[in-house]
Design a protein around this motif. Structure first.
Motif, PDB file in Angstrom:
ATOM      1  N   LYS A  80       0.842  -1.196   0.000  1.00  0.00           N
ATOM      2  CA  LYS A  80       0.000   0.000   0.000  1.00  0.00           C
ATOM      3  C   LYS A  80       0.880   1.249   0.000  1.00  0.00           C
ATOM      4  O   LYS A  80       1.940   1.279   0.615  1.00  0.00           O
ATOM      5  CB  LYS A  80      -0.907  -0.014   1.239  1.00  0.00           C
ATOM      6  CG  LYS A  80      -1.912   1.127   1.291  1.00  0.00           C
ATOM      7  CD  LYS A  80      -2.811   0.976   2.520  1.00  0.00           C
ATOM      8  CE  LYS A  80      -3.845   2.097   2.594  1.00  0.00           C
ATOM      9  NZ  LYS A  80      -4.733   1.933   3.779  1.00  0.00           N
ATOM     10  N   LYS A  81       0.447   2.271  -0.700  1.00  0.00           N
ATOM     11  CA  LYS A  81       1.182   3.529  -0.768  1.00  0.00           C
ATOM     12  C   LYS A  81       1.521   4.024   0.634  1.00  0.00           C
ATOM     13  O   LYS A  81       0.660   4.101   1.509  1.00  0.00           O
ATOM     14  CB  LYS A  81       0.335   4.582  -1.490  1.00  0.00           C
ATOM     15  CG  LYS A  81       1.066   5.881  -1.792  1.00  0.00           C
ATOM     16  CD  LYS A  81       1.996   5.709  -2.963  1.00  0.00           C
ATOM     17  CE  LYS A  81       2.572   7.042  -3.426  1.00  0.00           C
ATOM     18  NZ  LYS A  81       3.462   6.880  -4.584  1.00  0.00           N
ATOM     19  N   ALA A 119      -4.470  -6.862  -5.083  1.00  0.00           N
ATOM     20  CA  ALA A 119      -4.209  -5.418  -4.978  1.00  0.00           C
ATOM     21  C   ALA A 119      -5.277  -4.744  -4.130  1.00  0.00           C
ATOM     22  O   ALA A 119      -4.975  -3.865  -3.303  1.00  0.00           O
ATOM     23  CB  ALA A 119      -4.159  -4.799  -6.370  1.00  0.00           C
ATOM     24  N   LEU A 120      -6.517  -5.152  -4.304  1.00  0.00           N
ATOM     25  CA  LEU A 120      -7.612  -4.584  -3.528  1.00  0.00           C
ATOM     26  C   LEU A 120      -7.441  -4.900  -2.045  1.00  0.00           C
ATOM     27  O   LEU A 120      -7.648  -4.028  -1.182  1.00  0.00           O
ATOM     28  CB  LEU A 120      -8.945  -5.138  -4.037  1.00  0.00           C
ATOM     29  CG  LEU A 120     -10.212  -4.594  -3.364  1.00  0.00           C
ATOM     30  CD1 LEU A 120     -10.322  -3.080  -3.563  1.00  0.00           C
ATOM     31  CD2 LEU A 120     -11.452  -5.289  -3.928  1.00  0.00           C
ATOM     32  N   THR A 144      -4.673  -5.414  -0.557  1.00  0.00           N
ATOM     33  CA  THR A 144      -3.521  -4.629  -0.100  1.00  0.00           C
ATOM     34  C   THR A 144      -3.931  -3.194   0.195  1.00  0.00           C
ATOM     35  O   THR A 144      -3.609  -2.634   1.255  1.00  0.00           O
ATOM     36  CB  THR A 144      -2.403  -4.647  -1.159  1.00  0.00           C
ATOM     37  OG1 THR A 144      -1.981  -5.996  -1.379  1.00  0.00           O
ATOM     38  CG2 THR A 144      -1.210  -3.815  -0.723  1.00  0.00           C
ATOM     39  N   VAL A 145      -4.656  -2.578  -0.719  1.00  0.00           N
ATOM     40  CA  VAL A 145      -5.107  -1.194  -0.544  1.00  0.00           C
ATOM     41  C   VAL A 145      -6.033  -1.074   0.664  1.00  0.00           C
ATOM     42  O   VAL A 145      -5.986  -0.071   1.410  1.00  0.00           O
ATOM     43  CB  VAL A 145      -5.813  -0.698  -1.822  1.00  0.00           C
ATOM     44  CG1 VAL A 145      -6.480   0.655  -1.588  1.00  0.00           C
ATOM     45  CG2 VAL A 145      -4.817  -0.605  -2.971  1.00  0.00           C
ATOM     46  N   ASN A 146      -6.842  -2.087   0.889  1.00  0.00           N
ATOM     47  CA  ASN A 146      -7.777  -2.065   2.022  1.00  0.00           C
ATOM     48  C   ASN A 146      -7.105  -2.389   3.352  1.00  0.00           C
ATOM     49  O   ASN A 146      -7.743  -2.356   4.403  1.00  0.00           O
ATOM     50  CB  ASN A 146      -8.922  -3.049   1.778  1.00  0.00           C
ATOM     51  CG  ASN A 146      -9.875  -2.568   0.693  1.00  0.00           C
ATOM     52  OD1 ASN A 146      -9.926  -1.379   0.381  1.00  0.00           O
ATOM     53  ND2 ASN A 146     -10.619  -3.489   0.111  1.00  0.00           N
ATOM     54  N   ASN A 196      -2.334   2.243 -10.359  1.00  0.00           N
ATOM     55  CA  ASN A 196      -3.030   2.404  -9.079  1.00  0.00           C
ATOM     56  C   ASN A 196      -2.208   3.299  -8.157  1.00  0.00           C
ATOM     57  O   ASN A 196      -1.153   2.902  -7.659  1.00  0.00           O
ATOM     58  CB  ASN A 196      -3.250   1.032  -8.432  1.00  0.00           C
ATOM     59  CG  ASN A 196      -4.207   1.078  -7.260  1.00  0.00           C
ATOM     60  OD1 ASN A 196      -4.256   2.053  -6.515  1.00  0.00           O
ATOM     61  ND2 ASN A 196      -4.967   0.004  -7.077  1.00  0.00           N
ATOM     62  N   ASP A 197      -2.688   4.504  -7.911  1.00  0.00           N
ATOM     63  CA  ASP A 197      -1.975   5.468  -7.072  1.00  0.00           C
ATOM     64  C   ASP A 197      -1.886   5.044  -5.615  1.00  0.00           C
ATOM     65  O   ASP A 197      -1.151   5.653  -4.833  1.00  0.00           O
ATOM     66  CB  ASP A 197      -2.659   6.841  -7.144  1.00  0.00           C
ATOM     67  CG  ASP A 197      -2.543   7.480  -8.519  1.00  0.00           C
ATOM     68  OD1 ASP A 197      -1.592   7.120  -9.251  1.00  0.00           O
ATOM     69  OD2 ASP A 197      -3.400   8.319  -8.861  1.00  0.00           O
ATOM     70  N   ASN A 198      -2.626   4.018  -5.236  1.00  0.00           N
ATOM     71  CA  ASN A 198      -2.633   3.554  -3.846  1.00  0.00           C
ATOM     72  C   ASN A 198      -1.644   2.426  -3.589  1.00  0.00           C
ATOM     73  O   ASN A 198      -1.616   1.855  -2.490  1.00  0.00           O
ATOM     74  CB  ASN A 198      -4.038   3.092  -3.456  1.00  0.00           C
ATOM     75  CG  ASN A 198      -5.049   4.229  -3.465  1.00  0.00           C
ATOM     76  OD1 ASN A 198      -4.788   5.291  -2.903  1.00  0.00           O
ATOM     77  ND2 ASN A 198      -6.179   4.014  -4.113  1.00  0.00           N
ATOM     78  N   LEU A 199      -0.827   2.091  -4.600  1.00  0.00           N
ATOM     79  CA  LEU A 199       0.165   1.030  -4.459  1.00  0.00           C
ATOM     80  C   LEU A 199       1.567   1.577  -4.685  1.00  0.00           C
ATOM     81  O   LEU A 199       1.746   2.581  -5.377  1.00  0.00           O
ATOM     82  CB  LEU A 199      -0.092  -0.091  -5.475  1.00  0.00           C
ATOM     83  CG  LEU A 199      -1.387  -0.899  -5.347  1.00  0.00           C
ATOM     84  CD1 LEU A 199      -1.521  -1.849  -6.531  1.00  0.00           C
ATOM     85  CD2 LEU A 199      -1.435  -1.670  -4.030  1.00  0.00           C
TER      86      LEU A 199
END
Length: 264
Positions: free
Chosen positions: A127-128, A176-177, A179-181, A201-204
């Motif tokens: 995650k970012k 990925a989802l 991970t972002v969550n 994906n800017d959130n990764l």
């Protein structure tokens, strides 16, 4: 009595037909049908993914087309779950599997690999904001680390990250989802795939965690049912040619630019 004899003869004919069909080689089947059926899993760009019209594209699909052209047949791409492709190859549902398959001793027990056409570094995608925090094996000890079901990345996590918990899902977009969550620390994937997903994906982001060459030197190859040396020879001829003349690398670069233009 005559009726019983007739039934026995019919049964024998059916059995003989089935045996004859099962004895047909992959090459004979492909030539007779005029079609090469390739099994893939189209969520793993730039190797295999869907274009805007939901058509499978990618450098592996390009490779499949080169093999079909060499055989003088049409190409049919069958998109399926990754962990079902090898079984589909073994059972004859598809003629060949091309889906960024990593060569491994375990897989080689049940299928045959072509010559390798690419070697890929592995990345840990997080995650970012967590790139530095999750940059060591110690930092992710006790945390869930994701990989796609049935992949060599699952084995890598088990062997190289024994203190982390393996978490598997069917596709990398789903990982990925997660991970972002914040449900998992991140996921492991091939370099080009990870770079593309981060670009989209800017959130990764890519973690500073690295794997040694001994831990993760993953060569890519096609998978073919065992006992089809004549078919495998043709596949190897194509693989060797596109690697030697650089055309596979050109296809890789082309589809990587489509998969993640900002990653270039």
């Amino acid at each position: 009595m005559k009726k019983m004899l007739a039934l026995v003869l019919v049964a024998c004919m059916v059995l003989c037909t089935a045996v004859a069909a099962s004895a047909e080689t992959v090459l004979e089947k492909v030539k007779a049908a005029g079609v090469l059926v390739v099994g893939t899993e189209a969520t793993y760009g730039p190797y295999e993914f869907l274009d805007d019209d939901a058509n499978p594209i990618g450098c592996d699909i390009w490779l499949a087309q080169q093999i079909a052209d060499e055989l003088g047949v049409e190409l049919k791409v069958q998109d399926m779950a990754f962990d079902g492709i090898i079984d589909a190859v073994k059972s004859g549902v598809v003629d060949i599997g091309i889906a960024a398959f990593t060569v491994s001793e375990e897989r080689a027990k049940v299928i045959d690999f072509s010559h390798q056409y690419e070697l890929s570094e592995q990345l840990f995608i997080v995650k970012k904001g967590n790139g530095e925090a999750y940059a060591t094996k110690e930092a992710i000890a006790g945390l869930k680390v994701g990989a796609q079901m049935g992949t060599i990345q699952s084995q890598l996590i088990t062997s190289a990250l024994p203190d982390s918990e393996l978490f598997e899902l069917d596709t990398y977009p789903n990982l990925a989802l997660e991970t972002v969550n914040g449900n998992i620390a991140g996921f492991v994937c091939d370099k080009a795939v990870g770079e593309g997903m981060v670009a989209q994906n800017d959130n990764l982001e890519i973690s500073g965690l690295t794997f040694s060459a001994e831990e993760a030197s993953f060569g890519k190859a096609c998978v073919v049912a065992q006992g089809n040396e004549d078919f495998l020879e043709i596949v190897n001829t194509v693989v060797d040619r596109v690697v030697a003349d650089g055309s596979y690398l050109e296809a890789f670069d082309k589809y990587n630019a489509i998969w993640a233009p900002s990653a270039e």
